[in-house]
Design an enzyme around this catalytic site. Sequence first.
Site, PDB file in Angstrom:
ATOM      1  N   CYS A   1       0.822  -1.209   0.000  1.00 27.08           N
ATOM      2  CA  CYS A   1       0.000   0.000   0.000  1.00 27.08           C
ATOM      3  C   CYS A   1       0.856   1.258   0.000  1.00 27.08           C
ATOM      4  CB  CYS A   1      -0.938   0.008   1.210  1.00 27.08           C
ATOM      5  SG  CYS A   1      -0.081  -0.131   2.794  1.00 27.08           S
TER       6      CYS A   1
ATOM      7  N   HIS B   1      19.015  -0.951  -0.285  1.00 32.03           N
ATOM      8  CA  HIS B   1      17.623  -0.501  -0.208  1.00 32.03           C
ATOM      9  C   HIS B   1      16.689  -1.651   0.170  1.00 32.03           C
ATOM     10  CE1 HIS B   1      13.916   1.613  -1.128  1.00 32.03           C
ATOM     11  NE2 HIS B   1      13.572   0.610  -1.912  1.00 32.03           N
TER      12      HIS B   1
END
Length: 589
Positions: free
Chosen positions: A50, A99
């Site tokens: 989301c 990352h």
Amino acid sequence: MSLLVVGLSHRSAPVSVLERAALNADAQVKLLQDTVAAEPASEAAVLATCNRIELYADVDKFHAGVAELSTLLAQHSGVGLDELTPYLYVHYEDRAVHHLFSVACGLDSMVVGEGQILGQIKDSLARAQDLHSAGRLLNDLFQQALRVGKRAHSETGIDRAGQSLVTFGLEQLARGGDVQQWARGKRALVIGAGSMSSLAAATLARAGVAEIVVANRTFDRAERLAEILMEGDDTDVAARAVPMESVPAELTRADVTVSCTGATGLVLTAESVAEAVVGREPASSAMAGEDGPGVPGGRSAAAAGAQREGAPGAGIGSEDGCPLDLSAVQGTAGFSVLGEAAVAGMAAADLEQHAAWVDNGSVGGDRRAAGGTARPGQSGTLDPAADTDAIAALAATVAAVGRIPERRRPEPVEEPQRPEPVLFLLDLAMPRDIDAAVHRLAGVRLVDIESLAEASAGAPMAADVDQVRRIVSDEVAAFGAALRAAHITPTVVALRTMAADVVAGEIARLDGRLPGLDDKHRAEITQTVRRVVDKLLHAPTVRVKQLAAEPGGAGYADALRTLFDLDPETVAAVSRAEDSTTEKDRGPA
């Protein structure tokens, strides 16, 4: 081949863009298929939550890879490339590994430390494996990311961050008291059904609230959360789901409300909250002014009462001829307007008028005869010298900054206590769900992300975050070294295979020249030749693996192939064989 990630998240894009760019399951499958079909990429995986959409790929050309992956994201998200590009970020090689490991540890989450992302990474890998879009690189990368995330959660306190945010917020609502005692018997409204709202609902249920009402834009998710709460073995709470349209009505019944949605605008305005508490608070507890609650215009009841009852400060309004708007300085109750406390913060023009009035005025017999009021604590004729010096110094400051700094804090003025809250609000959303003006409503207590940040300044969470960052850095270095070492392994294997072929050829030639050689001597000669070759190759191959594992060591494989004239196809065949073996041995994600 090189690792590349192109994506956008709550850190780079507004929620409105993230919502429009969201990918359903079918769109993710099509994106993966189109990515591996594109020329620059040989592997691909999509991490879609989301709060983020990221496309990972193993590419042979950086610039072409960035252009292709960006275009594919735009095509499948439905957001135009020109509109999407400003919000995209790109990570390459070690930065891409760093990352993903940070994401897996919860460092890049909206709520630092939340563990739900690990399940989403696992699902992403499983989807890529099912579609055969993940090869050796992405399989190893995502598997290692899961291990790093689990290590961070087991070795540090980072996994308590999401839990502690909810708990800390409830503790702030309870003003540091026992949350269970505060929550017992209350009616709760939870707005949103995501991970943080679900955690808040579960925490409230365990704390002993009597009822939980869940409101969400997707009613099915609200219903599911309500069912989970009702099915819990460790709670005895009544739970039900309502559509978002029912929030205003439910707010009038709720004692505590928690909101954490992805809405781009306010979910609860100050007006809607004020309407919800009408009739549930004393009539005098309306919207409080900025300078003090409980009295219209922000005047404190203590100052007003002092004037009514002749308490200290009652003489403020009776100093004849003062050019000040006395109603604006009621906060200085107990001080004469002749005093320094009355002029702190005064504009330059007002200060000049006040200085002239003090300088030219007099106290004692003349003013008392005229009905004036002497400066408190003094009698006789006014000697303006002391005040003149102070005001002259303040005037010099005004010339530089335009306002008078406060030289002395006025003595505290007793203010009436605000009425006990009848509605407690916890806003865990970013951006905020609840209007900040609600802080000024009497009968309401609001705790939001900003107030939580202020209250938790210097919390021990920072030490856990630093520890997780060190874990990520160490794991990135180890993964990079292993990846670079693995890159040269097929070349080393091809070199040793070639050496073995040379040994076999020479032994066969020896058999032709010495046909009467018995088996014992033949075996001894063969073993001797192999030992010589192994010893000659051992040091170079070990050293080249070490060098290749260091940053910038990728060129050693090429050098080895050139020095020993190795066939590139032979090296590629070894790589394919290793990939096939690894795929068979690889367990479930």
